[in-house]
Scaffold this motif. Structure first.
Motif, PDB file in Angstrom:
ATOM      1  N   TYR A  36      25.908 -21.977  11.137  1.00 51.84           N
ATOM      2  CA  TYR A  36      25.261 -23.066  11.887  1.00 51.84           C
ATOM      3  C   TYR A  36      23.813 -22.682  12.172  1.00 51.84           C
ATOM      4  O   TYR A  36      23.556 -21.624  12.724  1.00 51.84           O
ATOM      5  CB  TYR A  36      26.020 -23.351  13.186  1.00 51.84           C
ATOM      6  N   TYR A  37      22.906 -23.557  11.754  1.00 46.67           N
ATOM      7  CA  TYR A  37      21.474 -23.362  12.030  1.00 46.67           C
ATOM      8  C   TYR A  37      21.196 -23.984  13.391  1.00 46.67           C
ATOM      9  O   TYR A  37      21.385 -25.197  13.567  1.00 46.67           O
ATOM     10  CB  TYR A  37      20.649 -24.042  10.938  1.00 46.67           C
ATOM     11  N   LEU A  38      20.780 -23.179  14.365  1.00 44.38           N
ATOM     12  CA  LEU A  38      20.621 -23.682  15.729  1.00 44.38           C
ATOM     13  C   LEU A  38      19.228 -24.252  15.963  1.00 44.38           C
ATOM     14  O   LEU A  38      19.077 -25.391  16.360  1.00 44.38           O
ATOM     15  CB  LEU A  38      20.944 -22.572  16.739  1.00 44.38           C
ATOM     16  N   GLU A  39      18.207 -23.452  15.716  1.00 49.42           N
ATOM     17  CA  GLU A  39      16.842 -23.956  15.904  1.00 49.42           C
ATOM     18  C   GLU A  39      15.840 -22.963  15.331  1.00 49.42           C
ATOM     19  O   GLU A  39      16.172 -21.827  15.017  1.00 49.42           O
ATOM     20  CB  GLU A  39      16.548 -24.171  17.395  1.00 49.42           C
ATOM     21  N   LYS A  40      14.594 -23.453  15.219  1.00 55.28           N
ATOM     22  CA  LYS A  40      13.503 -22.566  14.808  1.00 55.28           C
ATOM     23  C   LYS A  40      12.707 -22.197  16.052  1.00 55.28           C
ATOM     24  O   LYS A  40      12.346 -23.063  16.842  1.00 55.28           O
ATOM     25  CB  LYS A  40      12.603 -23.251  13.782  1.00 55.28           C
ATOM     26  N   MET A  41      12.493 -20.891  16.235  1.00 52.66           N
ATOM     27  CA  MET A  41      11.730 -20.410  17.386  1.00 52.66           C
ATOM     28  C   MET A  41      10.528 -19.639  16.857  1.00 52.66           C
ATOM     29  O   MET A  41      10.687 -18.551  16.295  1.00 52.66           O
ATOM     30  CB  MET A  41      12.606 -19.489  18.256  1.00 52.66           C
ATOM     31  N   LYS A  42       9.346 -20.221  16.987  1.00 52.70           N
ATOM     32  CA  LYS A  42       8.127 -19.617  16.439  1.00 52.70           C
ATOM     33  C   LYS A  42       8.346 -19.357  14.952  1.00 52.70           C
ATOM     34  O   LYS A  42       8.582 -20.274  14.189  1.00 52.70           O
ATOM     35  CB  LYS A  42       7.744 -18.353  17.214  1.00 52.70           C
ATOM     36  N   GLU A  43       8.301 -18.086  14.528  1.00 50.41           N
ATOM     37  CA  GLU A  43       8.454 -17.786  13.092  1.00 50.41           C
ATOM     38  C   GLU A  43       9.879 -17.378  12.739  1.00 50.41           C
ATOM     39  O   GLU A  43      10.128 -16.858  11.649  1.00 50.41           O
ATOM     40  CB  GLU A  43       7.484 -16.662  12.677  1.00 50.41           C
ATOM     41  N   GLU A  44      10.803 -17.585  13.666  1.00 51.15           N
ATOM     42  CA  GLU A  44      12.173 -17.125  13.422  1.00 51.15           C
ATOM     43  C   GLU A  44      13.163 -18.290  13.463  1.00 51.15           C
ATOM     44  O   GLU A  44      12.904 -19.327  14.067  1.00 51.15           O
ATOM     45  CB  GLU A  44      12.570 -16.079  14.465  1.00 51.15           C
ATOM     46  N   HIS A  45      14.298 -18.083  12.817  1.00 49.39           N
ATOM     47  CA  HIS A  45      15.351 -19.091  12.743  1.00 49.39           C
ATOM     48  C   HIS A  45      16.584 -18.548  13.443  1.00 49.39           C
ATOM     49  O   HIS A  45      16.978 -17.405  13.212  1.00 49.39           O
ATOM     50  CB  HIS A  45      15.684 -19.390  11.272  1.00 49.39           C
ATOM     51  N   GLN A  46      17.189 -19.378  14.287  1.00 42.13           N
ATOM     52  CA  GLN A  46      18.353 -18.929  15.059  1.00 42.13           C
ATOM     53  C   GLN A  46      19.627 -19.487  14.422  1.00 42.13           C
ATOM     54  O   GLN A  46      19.722 -20.683  14.123  1.00 42.13           O
ATOM     55  CB  GLN A  46      18.241 -19.396  16.511  1.00 42.13           C
TER      56      GLN A  46
END
Length: 233
Positions: free
Chosen positions: A40-50
């Motif tokens: 599950y792709y949660l969100e993008k935070m700055k240059e990272e993907h959660q």
């Protein structure tokens, strides 16, 4: 390459490891470990993907043996991982580390009631140390027998041949090859003679932004490891 990462959302992969051990010249054993993994792709935070990684099914070929059951129970520790990943697909942080530490206390307490001895104590200590050091945990989760076929630092531009040093010290060489609609990343190796590894190769297959399958093969000492990943839904 963030499209490939975002496109992992709600995908299901089958991960399999086959371990063949040559006990002597006449006798070898084979064990198979299969996991079904939901991403599950949660969100993008700055240059990272959660991401959230859920292992929804385990199938171990040595389930009927005491140690097989032991390792299967330990594997449940890692059936829910929340992590951050950079643009290249390297795991950079484990966001639910405290949850894993608490879960390990519970699993270890249960297992220690039925499993005793120096080997078990040593194994418990190794897992505990791993959970106390996030960098070591990241390296462990990024290894091919865990989630390294998914998050392996290879999900960047496929325009040119690239090299990187593996944690074991040899060099992995990625060569992109177009085959019709598909992009193949073939992986070869060099500098093996300075490591315990005698053979390494791999292949990753993409169709557009969809990561379809991956495979690596490693030989060291008397052990032959085959790791594979297949997109199943």
């Amino acid at each position: 390459m963030s499209n490939i990462l975002q496109n992992l959302h709600q995908k299901i992969y089958r991960l399999e490891t086959i371990v063949t051990e040559q006990k002597n010249e006449f006798y070898s054993t084979e064990k198979k470990y299969v996991r079904q993994v939901e991403i599950y792709y949660l969100e993008k935070m700055k240059e990272e993907h959660q991401f959230q990684i859920l292992v929804v099914d385990f199938d171990f070929s040595d389930d009927d043996e005491a140690m097989g059951q032991f390792f299967k129970k330990v594997s449940y520790l890692f059936d829910e991982i929340e992590c951050r990943v950079d643009e290249e697909g390297n795991i950079t942080a484990v966001d639910n580390l405290f949850f894993l530490q608490m879960r390990w206390v519970k699993i270890q307490t249960e297992l220690s009631q039925t499993h005793k001895g120096e080997a078990v104590d040593s194994y418990f200590s190794r897992v505990s140390r791993l959970l106390e050091n996030e960098n070591e945990l990241i390296e462990f989760l990024g290894s091919y027998h865990m989630f390294g076929l998914l998050f392996n630092g290879l999900l960047q531009s496929f325009d040119t041949k690239r090299k990187r040093i593996s944690p074991q010290g040899y060099t992995e060489i990625m060569t992109p090859v177009m085959d019709g609609e598909k992009m193949m990343l073939t992986i070869s190796s060099e500098n093996l003679e300075q490591t315990e590894i005698s053979y390494f190769r791999g292949l990753f297959v993409f169709k557009g932004d969809l990561y379809e399958e991956g495979f690596t093969e490693v030989k060291k000492d008397n052990t032959h490891l085959k790791h594979s990943l297949v997109w199943i839904g």
